[in-house]
Design a protein around this motif. Sequence first.
Motif, PDB file in Angstrom:
ATOM      1  N   THR A   1      76.450 -64.201  73.830  1.00 10.78           N
ATOM      2  CA  THR A   1      76.777 -65.298  72.912  1.00 10.78           C
ATOM      3  C   THR A   1      77.569 -64.722  71.739  1.00 10.78           C
ATOM      4  O   THR A   1      77.383 -63.555  71.362  1.00 10.78           O
ATOM      5  CB  THR A   1      75.518 -65.999  72.377  1.00 10.78           C
TER       6      THR A   1
ATOM      7  N   VAL B   1      87.881 -65.954  80.960  1.00  9.06           N
ATOM      8  CA  VAL B   1      88.167 -66.159  79.537  1.00  9.06           C
ATOM      9  C   VAL B   1      88.622 -64.865  78.869  1.00  9.06           C
ATOM     10  O   VAL B   1      88.729 -64.802  77.648  1.00  9.06           O
ATOM     11  CB  VAL B   1      86.929 -66.727  78.805  1.00  9.06           C
TER      12      VAL B   1
ATOM     13  N   SER C   1      85.175 -61.343  81.061  1.00  6.65           N
ATOM     14  CA  SER C   1      84.108 -62.332  80.930  1.00  6.65           C
ATOM     15  C   SER C   1      84.516 -63.635  81.604  1.00  6.65           C
ATOM     16  O   SER C   1      85.699 -63.908  81.808  1.00  6.65           O
ATOM     17  CB  SER C   1      83.794 -62.592  79.452  1.00  6.65           C
ATOM     18  N   TRP C   2      83.492 -64.421  81.937  1.00  2.26           N
ATOM     19  CA  TRP C   2      83.710 -65.706  82.587  1.00  2.26           C
ATOM     20  C   TRP C   2      82.825 -66.764  81.938  1.00  2.26           C
ATOM     21  O   TRP C   2      81.836 -66.456  81.277  1.00  2.26           O
ATOM     22  CB  TRP C   2      83.347 -65.623  84.080  1.00  2.26           C
ATOM     23  N   LYS C   3      83.214 -68.015  82.152  1.00  3.87           N
ATOM     24  CA  LYS C   3      82.390 -69.154  81.770  1.00  3.87           C
ATOM     25  C   LYS C   3      82.158 -70.029  82.990  1.00  3.87           C
ATOM     26  O   LYS C   3      82.932 -69.981  83.959  1.00  3.87           O
ATOM     27  CB  LYS C   3      83.062 -69.967  80.664  1.00  3.87           C
ATOM     28  N   GLN C   4      81.104 -70.816  82.937  1.00  2.00           N
ATOM     29  CA  GLN C   4      80.830 -71.715  84.043  1.00  2.00           C
ATOM     30  C   GLN C   4      81.887 -72.815  84.116  1.00  2.00           C
ATOM     31  O   GLN C   4      82.545 -73.138  83.123  1.00  2.00           O
ATOM     32  CB  GLN C   4      79.447 -72.331  83.896  1.00  2.00           C
ATOM     33  N   SER C   5      82.077 -73.378  85.284  1.00  2.00           N
ATOM     34  CA  SER C   5      82.988 -74.493  85.489  1.00  2.00           C
ATOM     35  C   SER C   5      82.331 -75.479  86.446  1.00  2.00           C
ATOM     36  O   SER C   5      81.217 -75.244  86.938  1.00  2.00           O
ATOM     37  CB  SER C   5      84.323 -74.005  86.047  1.00  2.00           C
TER      38      SER C   5
ATOM     39  N   THR D   1      78.878 -66.695  77.537  1.00  2.00           N
ATOM     40  CA  THR D   1      79.832 -66.152  78.492  1.00  2.00           C
ATOM     41  C   THR D   1      79.087 -65.140  79.350  1.00  2.00           C
ATOM     42  O   THR D   1      78.009 -64.659  78.977  1.00  2.00           O
ATOM     43  CB  THR D   1      81.022 -65.478  77.787  1.00  2.00           C
ATOM     44  N   TYR D   2      79.671 -64.818  80.494  1.00  2.00           N
ATOM     45  CA  TYR D   2      78.984 -63.980  81.470  1.00  2.00           C
ATOM     46  C   TYR D   2      79.886 -62.822  81.864  1.00  2.00           C
ATOM     47  O   TYR D   2      81.098 -62.984  82.005  1.00  2.00           O
ATOM     48  CB  TYR D   2      78.593 -64.818  82.682  1.00  2.00           C
TER      49      TYR D   2
ATOM     50  N   ASP E   1      76.389 -70.916  73.358  1.00  2.18           N
ATOM     51  CA  ASP E   1      77.651 -70.945  74.093  1.00  2.18           C
ATOM     52  C   ASP E   1      77.820 -69.607  74.806  1.00  2.18           C
ATOM     53  O   ASP E   1      78.351 -68.646  74.245  1.00  2.18           O
ATOM     54  CB  ASP E   1      78.812 -71.198  73.132  1.00  2.18           C
TER      55      ASP E   1
END
Length: 433
Positions: free
Chosen positions: A93, A359, A363-367, A102-103, A100
């Motif tokens: 975060t 992103v 890192s990635w975010k969910q979609s 990110t992974y 919020d």
Amino acid sequence: MSFNIALSGLAAAQKDLDTTANNIANVNTTGFKESRAEFADVYATSIFASGRTKVGDGVTTAVVAQQFSQGSLQFTNNSLDLAITGEGFFALTPDIQSQDMTYTRAGAFKLNKDNFIVDNKGNFLQGFAVDPVTGENQSVSLSTTQPISIPTSAGAPRATNNIFLSMNLDSRELATDGVPFDATDRATYNHSTSVTVYDSLGESHTVTTYFRKTTTVPPANAEWESFVVWDDVTGSPLPGDNLVFDASGNFVTPPVPTITLPAATLNNPANGYLTNGAQFAADVVVNFRDASGVKQPTQYASTFDVNNLSQDGTTVGYLTGVDIDAFGRVLASYSNGDSAYLAQVAMVRFANVQGLKQVGNTSWKQSITSGEPIGGQANTGTFGAVNASSLEQSNVNLTTELVDLISAQRNFQANSRALEVNSTLQQTVLQIR
């Protein structure tokens, strides 16, 4: 139309070149996942057209799909470097209160100025709350995660309440009960041993336990008197229960004898035990056994030997090390001998990892296509194990990428040639008179 087909081929070849070049550029990026450009043919016709004679309309880039295969591990000397062997991701975060997330698979973590574990961009590593003694997690819901902090001290000192002492008393010793006990006179006792204890302020004190054999006529049980002296207050020894042994040298029970140092006595400044303002909330008890109750005193024809001596108090401790196990449990060790589980690194997985949205910063975010993030414990299911002092390297195979680069270059050249031929043919048509 042929112009458009050739142009689509050029665009596809360029996309392939870009994808391959990006893979090569990130061959040394920790946690990077290579991408693969996937293409599809373009075909459009009306319901009245003949499908047998229809030519395709070129090629289009269907998707640039990331390949989440496992990268090899690189071992380091930093215990906060973490790598995952499995399908899980770390959750990050941007600030302490944010949800919020990110992974990432890049586990190059460090401590910030406030002793929180963060990545290179200052994002906070998320963890689950755990029991500080057992390390058992209290929840695996992502809504309950919190940034992991590493306190540099063990907190408030803990006053000693129990001393555990088990030993062998030499049966060959002569009785010394003919004269009053005097801690300063070695002739008035047979054995002694000392342990460091702590008051409520964390200051150390020395508690010395003395033993002296009383006159015993066989085959009666042998008895030993016990005394305790606090620091150098030798003029006021505190007597304890007698230790009784049978003819085989074994401890006669019950009950297990003790020596009690009353809190009221220790806390009274007039007695000279505590002079620093500290106060004991409970009595200090010397237990003649180990903490589990298995080891008890013996009286054999052997030298005096202490086989267990411990106490349950601590002074203020300072951080000496951090260990993270395969389950992601963070264990802090301190200079006072204390250790405590601080948190468990949160693991996250997705139903469709290729649907994750990039992103940057590895890192990635969910979609919508990735599905909801699922939290869990490392080293269970498909989340994967956490490897401390390790980093996951890029999964890019440089040899394969160089071969793909040559192939993409040739495709580009071929489509350029097709475009050139089309231009030549159109020029020929325009020159017909």
